[in-house]
Write a protein that holds these residues in place. Sequence first.
Motif, mmCIF file in Angstrom:
data_model
loop_
_atom_site.group_PDB
_atom_site.id
_atom_site.type_symbol
_atom_site.label_atom_id
_atom_site.label_comp_id
_atom_site.label_asym_id
_atom_site.label_seq_id
_atom_site.Cartn_x
_atom_site.Cartn_y
_atom_site.Cartn_z
ATOM 1 N N ASP A 68 26.174 47.448 24.992
ATOM 2 C CA ASP A 68 24.721 47.532 24.814
ATOM 3 C C ASP A 68 24.172 48.805 25.433
ATOM 4 O OD1 ASP A 68 21.986 46.467 24.270
ATOM 5 O OD2 ASP A 68 21.886 46.416 26.457
ATOM 6 N N ILE A 69 24.645 49.149 26.635
ATOM 7 C CA ILE A 69 24.191 50.367 27.307
ATOM 8 C C ILE A 69 24.544 51.601 26.479
ATOM 9 C CG2 ILE A 69 24.478 51.827 29.350
ATOM 10 C CD1 ILE A 69 22.835 49.267 29.796
ATOM 11 N N LEU A 70 25.757 51.634 25.953
ATOM 12 C CA LEU A 70 26.199 52.795 25.173
ATOM 13 C C LEU A 70 25.464 52.898 23.839
ATOM 14 C CD1 LEU A 70 30.019 52.555 25.925
ATOM 15 C CD2 LEU A 70 28.408 54.260 26.818
ATOM 16 N N ARG A 71 25.129 51.766 23.252
ATOM 17 C CA ARG A 71 24.357 51.789 22.009
ATOM 18 C C ARG A 71 22.927 52.284 22.270
ATOM 19 N NH1 ARG A 71 26.503 49.037 17.657
ATOM 20 N NH2 ARG A 71 24.487 48.346 16.869
ATOM 21 N N ARG A 72 22.355 51.872 23.394
ATOM 22 C CA ARG A 72 21.027 52.368 23.771
ATOM 23 C C ARG A 72 21.075 53.879 24.012
ATOM 24 N NH1 ARG A 72 17.267 48.628 25.793
ATOM 25 N NH2 ARG A 72 17.955 46.458 25.678
ATOM 26 N N PHE A 73 22.079 54.306 24.767
ATOM 27 C CA PHE A 73 22.263 55.731 25.042
ATOM 28 C C PHE A 73 22.380 56.518 23.737
ATOM 29 C CE2 PHE A 73 25.497 59.090 25.216
ATOM 30 C CZ PHE A 73 24.908 59.979 26.104
ATOM 31 N N SER A 74 23.233 56.053 22.854
ATOM 32 C CA SER A 74 23.496 56.770 21.610
ATOM 33 C C SER A 74 22.278 56.778 20.692
ATOM 34 C CB SER A 74 24.697 56.142 20.895
ATOM 35 O OG SER A 74 25.139 56.961 19.839
ATOM 36 N N PHE A 75 21.509 55.682 20.684
ATOM 37 C CA PHE A 75 20.312 55.650 19.841
ATOM 38 C C PHE A 75 19.275 56.647 20.348
ATOM 39 C CE2 PHE A 75 16.468 53.627 17.947
ATOM 40 C CZ PHE A 75 16.889 53.652 16.633
ATOM 41 N N ASP A 76 19.088 56.713 21.664
ATOM 42 C CA ASP A 76 18.178 57.712 22.234
ATOM 43 C C ASP A 76 18.600 59.122 21.832
ATOM 44 O OD1 ASP A 76 16.625 55.816 23.455
ATOM 45 O OD2 ASP A 76 17.193 56.328 25.523
ATOM 46 N N ILE A 77 19.879 59.420 22.039
ATOM 47 C CA ILE A 77 20.397 60.758 21.758
ATOM 48 C C ILE A 77 20.181 61.137 20.302
ATOM 49 C CG2 ILE A 77 22.546 62.093 21.509
ATOM 50 C CD1 ILE A 77 21.560 61.951 24.329
ATOM 51 N N ASN A 78 20.556 60.245 19.407
ATOM 52 C CA ASN A 78 20.543 60.598 17.992
ATOM 53 C C ASN A 78 19.155 60.554 17.383
ATOM 54 O OD1 ASN A 78 23.432 61.088 16.905
ATOM 55 N ND2 ASN A 78 23.657 59.415 18.364
ATOM 56 N N CYS A 79 18.248 59.755 17.952
ATOM 57 C CA CYS A 79 16.846 59.841 17.521
ATOM 58 C C CYS A 79 16.249 61.192 17.913
ATOM 59 C CB CYS A 79 16.022 58.705 18.125
ATOM 60 S SG CYS A 79 16.172 57.138 17.253
ATOM 61 N N LYS A 80 16.575 61.663 19.112
ATOM 62 C CA LYS A 80 16.092 62.971 19.554
ATOM 63 C C LYS A 80 16.673 64.081 18.679
ATOM 64 C CE LYS A 80 15.702 61.613 24.443
ATOM 65 N NZ LYS A 80 16.281 61.815 25.799
ATOM 66 N N LEU A 81 17.974 63.992 18.397
ATOM 67 C CA LEU A 81 18.618 65.036 17.613
ATOM 68 C C LEU A 81 18.176 64.990 16.155
ATOM 69 C CD1 LEU A 81 20.708 67.308 17.496
ATOM 70 C CD2 LEU A 81 22.475 65.594 17.098
ATOM 71 N N SER A 82 18.009 63.787 15.593
ATOM 72 C CA SER A 82 17.675 63.657 14.174
ATOM 73 C C SER A 82 16.187 63.853 13.908
ATOM 74 C CB SER A 82 18.106 62.280 13.657
ATOM 75 O OG SER A 82 19.500 62.107 13.756
ATOM 76 N N PHE A 83 15.338 63.200 14.731
ATOM 77 C CA PHE A 83 13.901 63.189 14.463
ATOM 78 C C PHE A 83 13.054 63.916 15.506
ATOM 79 C CE2 PHE A 83 15.107 59.345 12.014
ATOM 80 C CZ PHE A 83 14.492 59.656 10.802
ATOM 81 N N GLY A 84 13.657 64.279 16.637
ATOM 82 C CA GLY A 84 12.837 64.780 17.734
ATOM 83 C C GLY A 84 12.026 63.679 18.372
ATOM 84 N N LEU A 85 12.510 62.429 18.233
ATOM 85 C CA LEU A 85 11.816 61.233 18.738
ATOM 86 C C LEU A 85 12.610 60.616 19.878
ATOM 87 C CD1 LEU A 85 9.782 58.766 18.355
ATOM 88 C CD2 LEU A 85 11.534 57.820 16.834
ATOM 89 N N ASP A 86 11.909 60.245 20.953
ATOM 90 C CA ASP A 86 12.560 59.567 22.078
ATOM 91 C C ASP A 86 12.150 58.096 22.079
ATOM 92 O OD1 ASP A 86 13.682 58.680 24.395
ATOM 93 O OD2 ASP A 86 12.458 59.905 25.747
ATOM 94 N N PRO A 87 13.039 57.177 21.633
ATOM 95 C CA PRO A 87 12.684 55.756 21.621
ATOM 96 C C PRO A 87 12.730 55.105 22.988
ATOM 97 C CG PRO A 87 14.923 56.045 20.838
ATOM 98 C CD PRO A 87 14.368 57.433 21.064
ATOM 99 N N GLY A 88 13.335 55.769 23.983
ATOM 100 C CA GLY A 88 13.347 55.248 25.352
ATOM 101 C C GLY A 88 14.133 53.964 25.523
ATOM 102 N N CYS A 89 15.199 53.784 24.746
ATOM 103 C CA CYS A 89 15.977 52.536 24.825
ATOM 104 C C CYS A 89 16.713 52.380 26.151
ATOM 105 C CB CYS A 89 16.985 52.468 23.676
ATOM 106 S SG CYS A 89 16.216 52.275 22.057
#
Length: 456
Positions: A135-156
Amino acid sequence: MSWTHTFTNLCDWYTHLLHNSPTGTIHIHILRNTITSNPDNVEHILKTRFDNYPKGKPFSTILDDRLGKGIFNVDGDYWKFQRKMASLELGSVVIRSYAFETVMDEIQTRLIPVMASKAHGENGTEIKTVLDLQDILRRFSFDINCKLSFGLDPGCLLPSLPVSNLADAFDLTSKLSAERAMNVSPMIWKMKRFFNVGSEKKLREAVNVVSNSANEIIKQRREMGFATRKDLLSRFMGLINNDDIYLRDIVISFLLAGRDTIAAGLTGFFSLLSKNPRVEEMIRKELNQVLGPDQESPTFDQLRQMHYLNATVHESLRLFPPVQFDSKHAEEDDVLPDGTIVKKGSRVTYHPYAMGRMKKIWGPDCLEFNPERWLKDGLFVQQDPFKYPVFQAGPRVCLGKDLALMNMKSVVAALVPRFDIRVVEPHHEPQFVPGLTTTFRGGLPVKVIEKKMLST
């Protein structure tokens, strides 16, 4: 379904069948699916006769709601255009630097503090806190890839580990899309979609959450301007001016590829490392040699100097590839190198998970976690991509391979010196959730022990 009496996972049953096949190829007649672990066949499918083995309409139909005309769901001119565009961007110094800075910032400001907050000191007595590392790694990866893909920080990965409607919807679309492929007939899910009931109703609702979020981001970016931003959405906007739906499909595809695969790869890595303390100590030794006693985080160039770290990541991906199998559909009748006949319109699948467990390919120790198999005189040596198609191979080889490896190695280099991460049930055989990427059912429960006690 008789395999469930003997095997925990479908992929292990396929591995068993492929291991016992003289050619390393089997045919599941009811599914019209030829499955292979033969490297010669893989090269034939992914390179030699590439034009005869596209993704195909059956595959694109299953994922059309979720990926639309994104690069992972199309063939022909759509694929060629996106491939060329993505190759230029993902290979650029700007994107690589932005990705590395984003990863390192997320590690230092969120991942390490979260792990430390759940950790116990080396001299601690009873350890009661159990952390779901997946769960921690999925949260980490979602934050990273939202920033890289959209410039969005979901703060997971904020300290409170908040619920993210976008991340949950994203996960649900992956799960339900994969379940479509498991139906005996596509008519089942198509009828449910027509009447908007059951899983298809849930899928439509989840897809709408993801699509609406992406559409709003694109709209705002158009209004605010994008010329100076470094995320993929902004970079692609300069090339696609008048089709925001197409742009949305492209960026969501890259978000899918980066988020799910990196999290899956890291989960498999730490599950293996927990049971191999010798490998863990070798990683720490190399990190100490390259970084020295005073430097905490490696630079991009230093990561490339760490041959043993690179070997351990590749070895873990051999045993736990994020994408366990990949399918194509034959345009015309064909004969594979091992003599297998392939009929027009039939499905052809190569199976990286099974291939990583083949004695014919990797030797009698194929089930062992042995990073040294990737080293020669201490230097990392790349293996034949057709016997190790974890990143595909041929014209469709993964463009994000280097970024994904950088991401994984950065996380390992940050966590391994600071923490002992131990799986709670190390002898428990992992059970996988049906999906597009490898997901451990029940997560990966671990106990975290901090290596260095903070002074008081």
